[in-house]
Design a protein around this motif. Structure first.
Motif, PDB file in Angstrom:
ATOM      1  N   ILE A   1      34.923  44.001  26.208  1.00 25.56           N
ATOM      2  CA  ILE A   1      35.435  43.097  27.060  1.00 25.56           C
ATOM      3  C   ILE A   1      36.008  43.735  28.273  1.00 25.56           C
ATOM      4  CG2 ILE A   1      36.532  40.972  27.803  1.00 25.56           C
ATOM      5  CD1 ILE A   1      35.768  39.884  24.775  1.00 25.56           C
ATOM      6  N   ARG A   2      37.051  44.374  27.604  1.00 26.57           N
ATOM      7  CA  ARG A   2      38.038  45.129  28.817  1.00 26.57           C
ATOM      8  C   ARG A   2      37.101  46.028  29.670  1.00 26.57           C
ATOM      9  NH1 ARG A   2      39.600  49.401  28.241  1.00 26.57           N
ATOM     10  NH2 ARG A   2      39.861  49.628  25.973  1.00 26.57           N
ATOM     11  N   GLU A   3      36.096  46.962  28.940  1.00 26.66           N
ATOM     12  CA  GLU A   3      35.462  47.814  29.814  1.00 26.66           C
ATOM     13  C   GLU A   3      34.615  47.003  30.631  1.00 26.66           C
ATOM     14  OE1 GLU A   3      33.389  50.226  26.988  1.00 26.66           O
ATOM     15  OE2 GLU A   3      35.392  50.729  25.800  1.00 26.66           O
ATOM     16  N   GLN A   4      33.701  46.171  30.059  1.00 24.14           N
ATOM     17  CA  GLN A   4      32.827  45.545  30.999  1.00 24.14           C
ATOM     18  C   GLN A   4      33.338  44.649  32.045  1.00 24.14           C
ATOM     19  OE1 GLN A   4      30.669  43.829  27.724  1.00 24.14           O
ATOM     20  NE2 GLN A   4      29.769  45.632  27.188  1.00 24.14           N
ATOM     21  N   GLU A   5      34.533  43.985  31.831  1.00 20.26           N
ATOM     22  CA  GLU A   5      34.966  43.343  32.900  1.00 20.26           C
ATOM     23  C   GLU A   5      35.334  44.402  34.136  1.00 20.26           C
ATOM     24  OE1 GLU A   5      37.321  39.551  30.897  1.00 20.26           O
ATOM     25  OE2 GLU A   5      38.502  41.687  31.497  1.00 20.26           O
ATOM     26  N   LYS A   6      35.662  45.331  33.858  1.00 22.73           N
ATOM     27  CA  LYS A   6      35.958  46.421  34.784  1.00 22.73           C
ATOM     28  C   LYS A   6      34.566  46.956  35.837  1.00 22.73           C
ATOM     29  CE  LYS A   6      38.102  50.792  35.959  1.00 22.73           C
ATOM     30  NZ  LYS A   6      38.940  51.826  35.507  1.00 22.73           N
ATOM     31  N   LEU A   7      33.543  47.019  34.702  1.00 22.17           N
ATOM     32  CA  LEU A   7      32.123  47.368  35.314  1.00 22.17           C
ATOM     33  C   LEU A   7      31.806  46.395  36.244  1.00 22.17           C
ATOM     34  CD1 LEU A   7      30.623  49.210  32.258  1.00 22.17           C
ATOM     35  CD2 LEU A   7      31.077  50.187  34.430  1.00 22.17           C
ATOM     36  N   VAL A   8      31.952  45.087  35.847  1.00 20.76           N
ATOM     37  CA  VAL A   8      31.463  43.999  36.567  1.00 20.76           C
ATOM     38  C   VAL A   8      32.194  43.872  38.037  1.00 20.76           C
ATOM     39  CG1 VAL A   8      31.508  41.199  36.849  1.00 20.76           C
ATOM     40  CG2 VAL A   8      30.871  42.310  34.678  1.00 20.76           C
ATOM     41  N   TRP A   9      33.245  44.265  38.089  1.00 23.28           N
ATOM     42  CA  TRP A   9      34.145  44.493  39.219  1.00 23.28           C
ATOM     43  C   TRP A   9      33.646  45.460  40.154  1.00 23.28           C
ATOM     44  CZ3 TRP A   9      37.543  48.849  39.587  1.00 23.28           C
ATOM     45  CH2 TRP A   9      38.258  49.001  40.981  1.00 23.28           C
ATOM     46  N   MET A  10      33.301  46.747  39.331  1.00 25.27           N
ATOM     47  CA  MET A  10      32.733  47.805  40.140  1.00 25.27           C
ATOM     48  C   MET A  10      31.409  47.763  40.636  1.00 25.27           C
ATOM     49  SD  MET A  10      34.263  50.654  37.741  1.00 25.27           S
ATOM     50  CE  MET A  10      34.301  52.309  38.924  1.00 25.27           C
ATOM     51  N   TYR A  11      30.500  47.269  39.756  1.00 22.95           N
ATOM     52  CA  TYR A  11      29.101  46.918  40.410  1.00 22.95           C
ATOM     53  C   TYR A  11      29.171  46.005  41.248  1.00 22.95           C
ATOM     54  CZ  TYR A  11      27.060  49.787  36.854  1.00 22.95           C
ATOM     55  OH  TYR A  11      26.605  50.880  35.892  1.00 22.95           O
ATOM     56  N   SER A  12      29.939  44.810  41.282  1.00 20.56           N
ATOM     57  CA  SER A  12      29.967  43.788  42.225  1.00 20.56           C
ATOM     58  C   SER A  12      30.365  44.348  43.713  1.00 20.56           C
ATOM     59  CB  SER A  12      30.705  42.684  41.873  1.00 20.56           C
ATOM     60  OG  SER A  12      30.441  42.072  40.735  1.00 20.56           O
ATOM     61  N   ALA A  13      31.658  45.170  43.600  1.00 20.04           N
ATOM     62  CA  ALA A  13      31.795  45.962  44.713  1.00 20.04           C
ATOM     63  C   ALA A  13      30.961  46.784  45.498  1.00 20.04           C
ATOM     64  CB  ALA A  13      33.322  46.910  44.339  1.00 20.04           C
ATOM     65  N   TYR A  14      29.999  47.388  44.536  1.00 20.18           N
ATOM     66  CA  TYR A  14      29.043  48.385  45.212  1.00 20.18           C
ATOM     67  C   TYR A  14      27.874  47.349  45.833  1.00 20.18           C
ATOM     68  CZ  TYR A  14      25.196  51.666  45.352  1.00 20.18           C
ATOM     69  OH  TYR A  14      24.107  52.549  45.565  1.00 20.18           O
ATOM     70  N   LEU A  15      27.583  46.322  45.484  1.00 18.10           N
ATOM     71  CA  LEU A  15      26.788  45.381  46.058  1.00 18.10           C
ATOM     72  C   LEU A  15      27.288  44.745  47.512  1.00 18.10           C
ATOM     73  CD1 LEU A  15      25.261  43.328  43.334  1.00 18.10           C
ATOM     74  CD2 LEU A  15      24.226  45.229  44.433  1.00 18.10           C
TER      75      LEU A  15
END
Length: 154
Positions: free
Chosen positions: A139-153
């Motif tokens: 969960i911790r890893e994937q929450e960060k990825l969600v933030w990063m991919y969202s920022a990319y968009l």
């Protein structure tokens, strides 16, 4: 009690939830492989590399979830027929656009994080530190990825 000191009924319930998670991870893994293979456009080089990084991580998680099922005394789901039937993540066909691929990643992470939160809660109720720690890490890893991919968009 099972061999690792957990309530057998609660362990069986966790096995069911982990096998459902495993099915979703397998579909997600195949989708990301497809994104890696088929991506086109101006961001090809960075997304091609990012998707490879992502599927390398997913294959490790697939193995860890399956091994956790075995640790709890269950049998991991292991056919694509079962994965397709159980998974809430659906197959992504012929996605070549980076934005579309990342939106698919974000949808998949949303499904996984929700399932992992449910497993984390059930693991806590069962006193299953091993499953709980695994889900918490994911969960911790994937929450960060969600933030990063969202920022990319953007």
């Amino acid at each position: 009690m099972n061999k690792i000191g957990l309530n057998s009924e609660k362990a069986i319930a966790l096995v069911r939830e982990l096998n459902d998670l495993l099915s979703n991870y397998q579909l997600f893994y195949m989708n990301v492989r497809g994104f890696h293979w088929n991506i086109k456009g101006a961001n090809f080089f960075e997304l091609h590399a990012k998707f490879e990084e992502q599927y390398d991580d997913l294959v490790i998680k697939v193995d860890e979830v399956a091994e956790r099922v075995l640790t709890l005394g269950g049998v991991p789901t292991h056919t694509f027929e079962e994965y397709l039937k159980a998974s809430d993540i659906k197959a992504a066909h012929n996605i070549t656009d980076g934005t579309e691929a990342i939106k698919s990643l974000l949808e998949s992470f949303s499904i996984l994080i929700t399932k992992q939160r449910n497993i984390l809660e059930a693991a806590g109720d069962a006193g299953d530190e091993g499953t709980g720690a695994l889900m918490s890490d994911y969960i911790r890893e994937q929450e960060k990825l969600v933030w990063m991919y969202s920022a990319y968009l953007g």
